[in-house]
Design a protein around this motif. Structure first.
Motif, short mmCIF file in Angstrom:
data_model
loop_
_atom_site.label_atom_id
_atom_site.label_comp_id
_atom_site.label_asym_id
_atom_site.label_seq_id
_atom_site.Cartn_x
_atom_site.Cartn_y
_atom_site.Cartn_z
N LEU A 1 0.84 -1.20 0.00
CA LEU A 1 0.00 0.00 0.00
C LEU A 1 0.87 1.25 0.00
CD1 LEU A 1 -2.65 1.55 0.28
CD2 LEU A 1 -2.54 1.12 2.74
N ARG A 2 1.84 1.32 0.89
CA ARG A 2 2.72 2.48 0.95
C ARG A 2 3.53 2.61 -0.34
NH1 ARG A 2 3.36 6.79 3.82
NH2 ARG A 2 2.43 5.75 5.60
N ALA A 3 4.01 1.49 -0.86
CA ALA A 3 4.81 1.51 -2.09
C ALA A 3 4.01 2.03 -3.27
CB ALA A 3 5.36 0.12 -2.38
N VAL A 4 2.78 1.56 -3.39
CA VAL A 4 1.96 1.97 -4.53
C VAL A 4 1.55 3.44 -4.42
CG1 VAL A 4 -0.47 1.48 -3.94
CG2 VAL A 4 0.39 0.83 -6.15
N ALA A 5 1.41 3.92 -3.19
CA ALA A 5 1.05 5.33 -2.99
C ALA A 5 2.21 6.27 -3.32
CB ALA A 5 0.61 5.55 -1.54
N GLU A 6 3.42 5.82 -3.13
CA GLU A 6 4.58 6.69 -3.27
C GLU A 6 5.37 6.52 -4.56
OE1 GLU A 6 7.00 6.45 0.23
OE2 GLU A 6 5.43 7.31 1.49
N HIS A 7 5.08 5.49 -5.33
CA HIS A 7 5.87 5.21 -6.53
C HIS A 7 4.99 5.13 -7.77
CE1 HIS A 7 9.48 4.30 -4.16
NE2 HIS A 7 8.63 3.78 -3.29
N SER A 8 5.53 5.60 -8.88
CA SER A 8 4.81 5.56 -10.14
C SER A 8 5.14 4.34 -10.99
CB SER A 8 5.10 6.83 -10.96
OG SER A 8 4.48 7.95 -10.37
N ALA A 9 6.40 3.99 -11.06
CA ALA A 9 6.84 2.89 -11.92
C ALA A 9 6.61 1.54 -11.25
CB ALA A 9 8.31 3.05 -12.27
N ALA B 1 7.33 -2.59 -6.89
CA ALA B 1 7.73 -3.95 -6.49
C ALA B 1 8.95 -3.93 -5.59
CB ALA B 1 7.98 -4.81 -7.73
N LEU B 2 9.93 -3.13 -5.94
CA LEU B 2 11.15 -3.03 -5.15
C LEU B 2 10.84 -2.52 -3.74
CD1 LEU B 2 14.27 -3.29 -5.17
CD2 LEU B 2 14.34 -0.92 -5.94
N ALA B 3 10.05 -1.46 -3.65
CA ALA B 3 9.71 -0.88 -2.35
C ALA B 3 8.84 -1.83 -1.51
CB ALA B 3 8.99 0.45 -2.54
N ALA B 4 8.01 -2.62 -2.19
CA ALA B 4 7.14 -3.57 -1.50
C ALA B 4 7.84 -4.88 -1.20
CB ALA B 4 5.88 -3.82 -2.33
N LYS B 5 9.06 -5.01 -1.69
CA LYS B 5 9.87 -6.22 -1.47
C LYS B 5 9.19 -7.47 -2.04
CE LYS B 5 12.03 -4.16 2.52
NZ LYS B 5 12.30 -4.21 3.95
N ILE B 6 8.65 -7.30 -3.24
CA ILE B 6 8.08 -8.45 -3.95
C ILE B 6 8.66 -8.51 -5.35
CG2 ILE B 6 5.91 -8.46 -2.63
CD1 ILE B 6 4.54 -7.09 -4.93
N ALA B 7 8.60 -9.66 -5.96
CA ALA B 7 9.12 -9.83 -7.31
C ALA B 7 8.24 -9.04 -8.28
CB ALA B 7 9.12 -11.30 -7.69
N PRO B 8 8.85 -8.35 -9.24
CA PRO B 8 8.05 -7.60 -10.21
C PRO B 8 6.98 -8.46 -10.89
CG PRO B 8 10.34 -6.97 -10.41
CD PRO B 8 10.29 -8.14 -9.45
N ALA B 9 7.28 -9.73 -11.13
CA ALA B 9 6.31 -10.62 -11.78
C ALA B 9 5.09 -10.88 -10.89
CB ALA B 9 6.98 -11.94 -12.14
N ASP B 10 5.24 -10.70 -9.58
CA ASP B 10 4.14 -10.95 -8.65
C ASP B 10 3.35 -9.69 -8.30
OD1 ASP B 10 4.92 -13.60 -8.55
OD2 ASP B 10 6.23 -13.28 -6.79
N LEU B 11 3.78 -8.55 -8.81
CA LEU B 11 3.17 -7.27 -8.44
C LEU B 11 1.68 -7.21 -8.80
CD1 LEU B 11 3.31 -4.40 -7.32
CD2 LEU B 11 4.09 -3.65 -9.57
N ARG B 12 1.35 -7.56 -10.01
CA ARG B 12 -0.04 -7.45 -10.45
C ARG B 12 -0.97 -8.28 -9.57
NH1 ARG B 12 -2.33 -6.59 -16.18
NH2 ARG B 12 -0.33 -5.59 -16.28
N THR B 13 -0.59 -9.50 -9.30
CA THR B 13 -1.42 -10.38 -8.47
C THR B 13 -1.55 -9.81 -7.06
OG1 THR B 13 -0.75 -12.31 -9.74
CG2 THR B 13 -1.63 -12.72 -7.54
N ALA B 14 -0.44 -9.35 -6.49
CA ALA B 14 -0.47 -8.79 -5.13
C ALA B 14 -1.34 -7.54 -5.08
CB ALA B 14 0.95 -8.48 -4.67
#
Length: 163
Positions: free
Chosen positions: A97-105, A110-123
């Motif tokens: 939630l915090r990562a998506v609020a503060e980042h555009s790309a 994904a990096l800020a949320a500490k998840i794999a970019p491939a898993d971002l959409r599902t998360a």
């Protein structure tokens, strides 16, 4: 390239017209809907949005949800009231939630949320489902209304909003 800032430049308070536009963005209106509702040209509203970003020291290409987050975090407008109860988020969901609020790309989210970019959409879809939000912008607004994003965000350059 990561920008590094040691001090936060003070924001410029929004003019009454900018405040109206910012509040309507927070209320979920698109720039076209704002233009129609206010009897103004679409380009005029786009200029107001650019001016709001400049007042908050945000990069010109930051996403709408990032703009809404910074407008709310800077207390330039207030989030709309919601009767929808705040969900209980896991630590990972709170980080996303915090990562998506503060980042555009997406990569930066994904990096800020500490998840794999491939898993971002599902998360992200799971987070939207958990919160009952239909868009990322609505998610950010609800999170502010619930007090989940109440802390002032990091400086735009540090937050990844510029990336």
């Amino acid at each position: 390239m990561t920008l590094s800032m040691t001090t936060r430049a003070p924001i410029t308070p929004l003019s009454p017209a900018q405040h109206r536009v910012a509040q309507q963005l927070v209320d979920g209106l698109s720039t076209q809907e704002i233009a129609t509702r206010n009897g103004l040209a679409f380009e005029t509203i786009r200029q107001y949005v650019r001016d709001i970003k400049r007042c908050l020291h945000l990069p010109p290409r930051c996403k709408p949800h990032v703009l809404v987050h910074f407008v709310l975090a800077a207390e330039q407008v207030t989030p709309p009231a919601t009767e929808q109860p705040a969900p209980v988020l896991t630590e990972k969901q709170g980080l996303l939630l915090r990562a998506v609020a503060e980042h555009s790309a997406p990569r930066d989210v994904a990096l800020a949320a500490k998840i794999a970019p491939a898993d971002l959409r599902t998360a992200l879809y799971e987070l939207l489902d958990t919160t009952g939000a239909d868009t990322v912008t609505r998610l950010v607004v609800l999170a502010h209304a619930w007090g989940l994003l109440g802390a002032r965000p990091a400086v735009a350059g540090e937050s990844g909003a510029a990336r």
